[in-house]
Design a protein around this motif. Structure first.
Motif, PDB file in Angstrom:
ATOM      1  N   CYS A   1       3.314 -12.791 -53.892  1.00 38.87           N
ATOM      2  CA  CYS A   1       4.728 -12.600 -54.210  1.00 38.87           C
ATOM      3  C   CYS A   1       4.879 -11.944 -55.565  1.00 38.87           C
ATOM      4  CB  CYS A   1       5.498 -13.914 -54.158  1.00 38.87           C
ATOM      5  SG  CYS A   1       5.282 -14.982 -55.569  1.00 38.87           S
ATOM      6  N   ARG A   2       6.036 -11.326 -55.733  1.00 39.18           N
ATOM      7  CA  ARG A   2       6.472 -10.776 -57.013  1.00 39.18           C
ATOM      8  C   ARG A   2       7.909 -11.216 -57.208  1.00 39.18           C
ATOM      9  NH1 ARG A   2       5.189  -4.582 -56.075  1.00 39.18           N
ATOM     10  NH2 ARG A   2       7.444  -4.546 -56.021  1.00 39.18           N
ATOM     11  N   ILE A   3       8.282 -11.388 -58.436  1.00 39.63           N
ATOM     12  CA  ILE A   3       9.681 -11.678 -58.755  1.00 39.63           C
ATOM     13  C   ILE A   3      10.159 -10.558 -59.666  1.00 39.63           C
ATOM     14  CG2 ILE A   3      11.291 -13.292 -59.817  1.00 39.63           C
ATOM     15  CD1 ILE A   3       9.393 -15.547 -59.007  1.00 39.63           C
ATOM     16  N   GLU A   4      11.096  -9.753 -59.142  1.00 35.35           N
ATOM     17  CA  GLU A   4      11.626  -8.623 -59.895  1.00 35.35           C
ATOM     18  C   GLU A   4      12.911  -9.019 -60.599  1.00 35.35           C
ATOM     19  OE1 GLU A   4      12.121  -5.258 -57.302  1.00 35.35           O
ATOM     20  OE2 GLU A   4      10.001  -4.729 -57.504  1.00 35.35           O
ATOM     21  N   PRO A   5      13.074  -8.581 -61.839  1.00 29.74           N
ATOM     22  CA  PRO A   5      14.320  -8.873 -62.561  1.00 29.74           C
ATOM     23  C   PRO A   5      15.526  -8.264 -61.851  1.00 29.74           C
ATOM     24  CG  PRO A   5      12.701  -7.776 -63.998  1.00 29.74           C
ATOM     25  CD  PRO A   5      12.149  -7.774 -62.626  1.00 29.74           C
ATOM     26  N   VAL A   6      16.661  -8.943 -61.966  1.00 23.71           N
ATOM     27  CA  VAL A   6      17.917  -8.461 -61.404  1.00 23.71           C
ATOM     28  C   VAL A   6      18.922  -8.366 -62.547  1.00 23.71           C
ATOM     29  CG1 VAL A   6      19.794  -8.958 -59.792  1.00 23.71           C
ATOM     30  CG2 VAL A   6      17.442  -9.518 -59.168  1.00 23.71           C
TER      31      VAL A   6
ATOM     32  N   CYS B   1      14.557 -11.429 -58.013  1.00 21.29           N
ATOM     33  CA  CYS B   1      14.509 -11.210 -56.563  1.00 21.29           C
ATOM     34  C   CYS B   1      13.073 -11.386 -56.058  1.00 21.29           C
ATOM     35  CB  CYS B   1      15.019  -9.814 -56.237  1.00 21.29           C
ATOM     36  SG  CYS B   1      15.107  -9.515 -54.463  1.00 21.29           S
ATOM     37  N   LEU B   2      12.914 -12.163 -55.003  1.00 20.08           N
ATOM     38  CA  LEU B   2      11.606 -12.460 -54.436  1.00 20.08           C
ATOM     39  C   LEU B   2      11.151 -11.359 -53.490  1.00 20.08           C
ATOM     40  CD1 LEU B   2       9.270 -14.510 -53.993  1.00 20.08           C
ATOM     41  CD2 LEU B   2      10.649 -15.464 -52.124  1.00 20.08           C
TER      42      LEU B   2
ATOM     43  N   GLY C   1      15.698 -10.638 -50.775  1.00 21.35           N
ATOM     44  CA  GLY C   1      17.092 -10.751 -51.187  1.00 21.35           C
ATOM     45  C   GLY C   1      17.406 -12.097 -51.820  1.00 21.35           C
ATOM     46  N   ASP C   2      16.421 -13.001 -51.840  1.00 19.76           N
ATOM     47  CA  ASP C   2      16.616 -14.314 -52.454  1.00 19.76           C
ATOM     48  C   ASP C   2      16.378 -14.230 -53.956  1.00 19.76           C
ATOM     49  OD1 ASP C   2      17.040 -15.733 -50.013  1.00 19.76           O
ATOM     50  OD2 ASP C   2      14.887 -15.699 -49.654  1.00 19.76           O
ATOM     51  N   ILE C   3      17.215 -14.897 -54.730  1.00 16.64           N
ATOM     52  CA  ILE C   3      17.014 -15.036 -56.172  1.00 16.64           C
ATOM     53  C   ILE C   3      16.282 -16.354 -56.371  1.00 16.64           C
ATOM     54  CG2 ILE C   3      18.103 -15.200 -58.441  1.00 16.64           C
ATOM     55  CD1 ILE C   3      18.428 -12.471 -56.994  1.00 16.64           C
ATOM     56  N   VAL C   4      15.093 -16.273 -56.982  1.00 17.17           N
ATOM     57  CA  VAL C   4      14.235 -17.450 -57.093  1.00 17.17           C
ATOM     58  C   VAL C   4      13.661 -17.571 -58.503  1.00 17.17           C
ATOM     59  CG1 VAL C   4      13.559 -17.256 -54.665  1.00 17.17           C
ATOM     60  CG2 VAL C   4      12.075 -16.298 -56.431  1.00 17.17           C
TER      61      VAL C   4
END
Length: 71
Positions: free
Chosen positions: A12-17, A25-26, A56-59
């Protein structure tokens, strides 16, 4: 309060929003993701770029890699 850990073989990666200070964003990648969606011509449209699927989930993820859905 979390949704747990990733399944074995998943990445997984978590990109800044923009405008969201906590989490991001996951994006997921792994062998159990579907190939994509069928379009009107019954050909696959890949879900995700370069193998990464944007959920599309914010995690957020803690230090033990447990994922919490924030929005």
């Amino acid at each position: 309060g979390t949704v747990g850990l990733l399944l074995p073989g998943m990445k997984c990666r978590i990109e800044p929003v923009e405008g969201i200070s906590e989490g991001g964003c996951l994006l997921l990648c792994g062998p159990n993701l579907m190939l994509g969606y069928l379009d009107q011509n019954y050909s696959y449209q890949m879900a995700g770029k370069e193998g990464w699927y944007k959920t599309g989930d914010i995690v957020s993820m803690d230090e033990e890699e447990f994922i919490t859905i924030l929005g």
